[in-house]
Design a protein around this motif. Structure first.
Motif, mmCIF file in Angstrom:
data_model
loop_
_atom_site.group_PDB
_atom_site.id
_atom_site.type_symbol
_atom_site.label_atom_id
_atom_site.label_comp_id
_atom_site.label_asym_id
_atom_site.label_seq_id
_atom_site.Cartn_x
_atom_site.Cartn_y
_atom_site.Cartn_z
ATOM 1 N N ALA A 87 0.703 -1.462 -0.307
ATOM 2 C CA ALA A 87 -0.110 0.092 0.373
ATOM 3 C C ALA A 87 0.709 1.299 0.012
ATOM 4 O O ALA A 87 1.847 1.510 0.601
ATOM 5 N N GLY A 88 0.332 1.894 -1.095
ATOM 6 C CA GLY A 88 1.255 3.411 -0.862
ATOM 7 C C GLY A 88 0.712 4.663 -2.051
ATOM 8 O O GLY A 88 0.026 4.217 -2.805
ATOM 9 N N ARG A 89 0.812 5.710 -1.898
ATOM 10 C CA ARG A 89 0.424 6.537 -2.542
ATOM 11 C C ARG A 89 1.721 7.464 -2.538
ATOM 12 O O ARG A 89 2.646 8.009 -1.983
ATOM 13 N N GLY A 90 1.559 8.302 -4.391
ATOM 14 C CA GLY A 90 3.235 9.297 -4.430
ATOM 15 C C GLY A 90 2.010 10.396 -3.496
ATOM 16 O O GLY A 90 1.052 10.383 -4.077
ATOM 17 N N PHE A 91 3.342 11.911 -3.472
ATOM 18 C CA PHE A 91 2.879 12.693 -3.242
ATOM 19 C C PHE A 91 3.657 14.144 -4.369
ATOM 20 O O PHE A 91 4.777 13.293 -4.280
ATOM 21 N N GLY A 92 2.713 14.364 -5.450
ATOM 22 C CA GLY A 92 3.917 15.350 -5.961
ATOM 23 C C GLY A 92 3.708 17.064 -5.783
ATOM 24 O O GLY A 92 2.828 16.940 -5.992
ATOM 25 N N GLY A 93 5.072 17.673 -6.612
ATOM 26 C CA GLY A 93 4.881 18.918 -6.044
ATOM 27 C C GLY A 93 6.047 19.239 -5.332
ATOM 28 O O GLY A 93 7.255 18.967 -4.656
ATOM 29 N N PRO A 94 6.796 20.684 -5.451
ATOM 30 C CA PRO A 94 7.235 21.541 -4.948
ATOM 31 C C PRO A 94 7.511 21.172 -3.045
ATOM 32 O O PRO A 94 6.477 20.760 -3.011
ATOM 33 N N LEU A 107 4.399 10.220 4.609
ATOM 34 C CA LEU A 107 5.255 9.317 5.792
ATOM 35 C C LEU A 107 4.281 8.530 6.489
ATOM 36 O O LEU A 107 4.809 7.639 6.916
ATOM 37 N N ASP A 108 3.243 8.961 6.637
ATOM 38 C CA ASP A 108 1.838 7.472 7.751
ATOM 39 C C ASP A 108 1.794 7.024 6.981
ATOM 40 O O ASP A 108 1.831 5.557 7.177
ATOM 41 N N LEU A 109 1.319 6.981 5.845
ATOM 42 C CA LEU A 109 0.598 5.379 4.662
ATOM 43 C C LEU A 109 2.113 5.072 4.082
ATOM 44 O O LEU A 109 2.286 4.160 4.039
ATOM 45 N N ASN A 110 2.912 5.469 4.044
ATOM 46 C CA ASN A 110 4.018 5.203 3.244
ATOM 47 C C ASN A 110 5.227 4.617 4.216
ATOM 48 O O ASN A 110 6.581 3.301 3.861
ATOM 49 N N ILE A 111 5.350 4.822 5.008
ATOM 50 C CA ILE A 111 6.645 4.365 6.246
ATOM 51 C C ILE A 111 5.587 3.483 7.049
ATOM 52 O O ILE A 111 5.613 1.996 7.717
ATOM 53 N N VAL A 112 4.719 4.307 7.951
ATOM 54 C CA VAL A 112 4.013 4.067 9.068
ATOM 55 C C VAL A 112 3.327 3.094 9.076
ATOM 56 O O VAL A 112 3.307 1.896 9.731
ATOM 57 N N GLY A 113 3.063 2.575 7.886
ATOM 58 C CA GLY A 113 1.895 2.047 7.231
ATOM 59 C C GLY A 113 2.279 0.718 7.251
ATOM 60 O O GLY A 113 1.731 -0.486 8.074
ATOM 61 N N ASN A 114 3.205 0.833 6.666
ATOM 62 C CA ASN A 114 4.517 -0.850 6.731
ATOM 63 C C ASN A 114 4.243 -1.124 8.315
ATOM 64 O O ASN A 114 4.834 -1.884 8.444
ATOM 65 N N VAL A 115 4.854 0.154 9.056
ATOM 66 C CA VAL A 115 5.837 -0.853 10.563
ATOM 67 C C VAL A 115 4.491 -1.037 11.095
ATOM 68 O O VAL A 115 3.798 -1.971 12.359
ATOM 69 N N ARG A 116 2.894 -0.111 11.066
ATOM 70 C CA ARG A 116 1.568 -0.659 11.079
ATOM 71 C C ARG A 116 1.391 -2.744 10.839
ATOM 72 O O ARG A 116 1.305 -3.177 12.200
ATOM 73 N N LEU A 117 2.022 -2.908 9.934
ATOM 74 C CA LEU A 117 1.918 -4.525 9.785
ATOM 75 C C LEU A 117 2.501 -5.263 9.567
ATOM 76 O O LEU A 117 2.139 -6.052 10.405
ATOM 77 N N TYR A 151 8.439 12.497 -1.468
ATOM 78 C CA TYR A 151 7.600 11.102 -2.019
ATOM 79 C C TYR A 151 8.948 10.352 -2.010
ATOM 80 O O TYR A 151 9.401 9.370 -1.294
ATOM 81 N N ASN A 152 10.269 10.471 -2.311
ATOM 82 C CA ASN A 152 11.558 10.490 -1.636
ATOM 83 C C ASN A 152 11.508 10.281 -0.845
ATOM 84 O O ASN A 152 12.656 9.092 -0.390
ATOM 85 N N ALA A 153 12.020 11.224 -0.162
ATOM 86 C CA ALA A 153 11.576 10.689 1.482
ATOM 87 C C ALA A 153 11.061 9.825 2.042
ATOM 88 O O ALA A 153 12.077 9.324 2.694
ATOM 89 N N SER A 154 9.689 9.056 1.828
ATOM 90 C CA SER A 154 8.853 8.231 2.391
ATOM 91 C C SER A 154 9.389 7.239 1.712
ATOM 92 O O SER A 154 9.753 5.794 2.733
ATOM 93 N N LYS A 155 9.738 6.541 0.692
ATOM 94 C CA LYS A 155 10.705 5.873 -0.307
ATOM 95 C C LYS A 155 11.903 5.543 0.378
ATOM 96 O O LYS A 155 12.350 4.422 0.832
ATOM 97 N N PHE A 156 12.947 6.789 0.380
ATOM 98 C CA PHE A 156 14.209 6.663 1.654
ATOM 99 C C PHE A 156 13.541 5.507 2.912
ATOM 100 O O PHE A 156 14.683 5.121 3.322
ATOM 101 N N GLY A 157 12.909 6.372 3.147
ATOM 102 C CA GLY A 157 12.413 5.995 4.817
ATOM 103 C C GLY A 157 12.402 4.521 4.810
ATOM 104 O O GLY A 157 12.961 3.661 5.399
ATOM 105 N N VAL A 158 11.251 3.974 3.385
ATOM 106 C CA VAL A 158 11.334 2.670 3.044
ATOM 107 C C VAL A 158 12.812 1.735 2.961
ATOM 108 O O VAL A 158 12.986 0.498 3.663
ATOM 109 N N GLU A 159 13.762 2.572 2.321
ATOM 110 C CA GLU A 159 14.134 1.820 2.796
ATOM 111 C C GLU A 159 15.948 1.533 3.178
ATOM 112 O O GLU A 159 16.186 0.319 3.794
ATOM 113 N N GLY A 160 15.658 2.557 4.427
ATOM 114 C CA GLY A 160 16.342 2.311 5.509
ATOM 115 C C GLY A 160 15.918 1.316 6.400
ATOM 116 O O GLY A 160 16.352 0.980 7.114
#
Length: 289
Positions: A87-94, A107-117, A151-160
């Protein structure tokens, strides 16, 4: 036959993986939010497939951004051999155009959501001393681009997060593997959440031009029948990781158009292994056969 929990099954990789893996004989728990509202068509299609083909495919309501929703869903899912955190979604813009609340939502969706599961399935996996967690990251977790910073911040977070989990869980017999998809012909790009402050976003015309150009480039790739943009490429990687013997699963697997990310992985991995060797935890780099 594995009992597989997949998040984000209303569209994209999750929807396709739920169907495919169930047809391969696995018991699949396809989770999604709003299954009786916004996503009722997807839920109905999965339920119909399960009935007509006699598959072990159960659709379960779950919002990965809610502790209560995850806890309620898990009362209907007694055993999990494989978790696919999709589960995840991208956020786009400056970056400046996003509110603090919007940043936290990404961050809640793409990182913390992973942690919940992960927290939901780990007690039983640790007790059994076996399990597999597949973390769906992105090539955007390896390099950044203008307009995708949040979005990059969230996916860099998933990697770590995922790399640390691999080391922590290997001694318990639990594998963690990261899949890094490039652009695929799902609804990801049309579904990007745009930064809330349009006035500030308009002050960044070059970022807007970049995003438009990137979208055009990706759509051209989707039109090329020889380009690896079929979502089943990712689903087949899920399957190969599930079928692979413990001790043989790589930490990272790139899927589709990689924009050079495979080269980044190849360059960094010897350094990573040197670091964990120096920390004397090389034996924690995945389950040992």
């Amino acid at each position: 036959m594995k009992k597989i929990l997949i998040t984000g099954c209303s569209t994209g990789f999750g929807f396709d993986a739920a169907k495919y893996l169930a047809e391969k004989g696995h018991h699949v728990y396809a989770t999604m939010r709003n299954m009786n509202d916004k996503n009722q068509v997807a839920a109905a299609e999965l339920k119909k497939l399960a009935t007509t083909k006699g598959l072990k495919l159960e659709v379960v309501e779950m919002d990965v951004t809610s502790d209560e929703s995850v806890e309620t869903a898990m009362t209907k899912i007694p055993t999990v051999d494989v978790l696919i955190n999709n589960a995840g979604r991208g956020f786009g813009g400056p970056i400046e155009a996003f509110t603090s609340a919007e940043c936290l939502a990404q961050l809640d969706l793409n990182i913390v959501g992973n942690v919940r599961l992960v927290k939901a399935v780990l007690p039983a996996m640790r007790a059994r001393k076996s399990g597999l967690i597949i973390q769906v990251s992105s090539i955007a977790g390896r390099f950044s681009a203008p307009g995708f910073g949040i979005y990059n911040a969230s996916k860099f977070g998933v990697e770590g997060l995922s790399e640390a989990m691999r080391y922590e869980l290997a001694p318990f017999g639990i594998d963690v593997a990261i899949v890094q998809p490039g652009p695929f012909s799902t609804n990801f790009l049309p579904g990007i959440f745009k930064a809330g402050n349009a006035e500030i976003a308009s002050a960044y015309p070059l970022v807007g031009d970049f995003l438009d150009g990137f979208g055009t480039q990706v759509m051209a790739a989707f039109a090329d029948e020889n380009a690896p943009t079929d979502p089943m490429v990712v689903v087949k990687i899920f399957e190969s990781l599930i079928n692979a013997p413990a001790g043989s699963r790589p930490l990272r697997t790139v899927a589709g158009l990689d924009f050079g990310v495979q080269s980044i992985n190849d360059a960094i991995d010897p350094i990573r292994k040197g670091i964990i060797g120096a920390f004397k935890i090389a034996d924690w780099d995945g389950v040992k056969a």
